[in-house]
Design a protein around this motif. Structure first.
Motif: not given
Ligand code: CA
Length: 228
Positions: A136-138, A144-156, A209-215
């Motif tokens: 999807g948008d992930v 680099e061990q980095k993930a984004t959702r809709a271009g926004r970086s996810l902290e984990m 979190g804060g997303q309309k569409q849960k995955m």
């Protein structure tokens, strides 16, 4: 990676008798090891030498193992960390894993189990993984061990990242708790504990979190599926 590749392991442990026995056992299995009796020395050695794995005690004179782990991860060091501690409480185990440890074993431990888990961690960290995964948008950048959702970086943390990566590689397919435990830790010890639920909770809040569409969705048999 197997023992005959002479992986090097840093033992951060204040009890010399334990460190000696562990070092002996590691050497018998073909590993090289170094010993740091305090957290400060552990930090110094971990920064100076590229170890394949760090065995970390929590209760140390001066700074604790938790502090060592947190500092190393903040500095960007991704060396696998295996906590070996006298703490019996799941909260401490979760805290250790949350701070970026790869596995956790409670003292007194069985040496065969320790060795099996060390091998599992080393095998896993040496296994080649495709560099990019998209669902999807992930977008997941494994290198680099980095993930984004809709271009926004996810902290984990490390573990949440691996969990996301595993779910993403199996997108739209249910994965069981046993499969998750095996993939993340190389053994199934955590499949019946709340450790997986705790991580899934963190991952959900980071991803959905804060997303309309849960995955992430639960399956009827207690497993999970990432839809996208
Ligand atoms: Ca100790």
């Amino acid at each position: 990676m197997s023992a005959d590749t002479h992986a090097s392991i840093l033992i951060v442990e204040d009890e010399e008798s334990i460190a000696t026995v562990v070092a002996h056992r590691l050497s018998r299995s073909g590993y090289r090891s170094d010993w740091a009796p305090t957290g400060e020395l552990g930090l110094q050695k971990a920064r100076a030498t590229p170890f394949d794995l760090i065995l970390l005690d929590i209760h140390l004179p001066g700074i604790s193992g938790f502090d060592v782990l947190e500092t190393l991860r903040k500095e960007g060091l991704r060396t696998p960390v295996f906590i070996v501690s006298a703490d019996r409480f799941v909260d401490d185990r979760v805290k250790g894993l949350r701070l970026g440890a790869d596995d956790y074993l409670v003292k007194p431990f069985d040496f065969d189990e320790l060795m099996a888990r060390i091998e599992a961690i080393l095998r896993r960290s040496a296994a080649p993984r495709p560099p990019q995964v998209k669902v999807g948008d992930v977008s997941i950048n494994v290198e680099e061990q980095k993930a984004t959702r809709a271009g926004r970086s996810l902290e984990m943390s490390n573990i949440e990242f691996r969990l996301l990566e595993f779910l993403a590689r199996n997108k739209n397919q249910a994965v069981s708790r046993a499969e998750i435990a095996k993939e993340i830790w190389g053994h199934e010890n955590y499949k019946e504990t709340n450790v997986i639920d705790v991580y899934m909770g963190y991952l959900r809040s980071a991803l959905d979190g804060g997303q309309k569409q849960k995955m992430i969705f639960d399956t009827f048999d207690g497993g999970f599926v990432l839809k996208g």
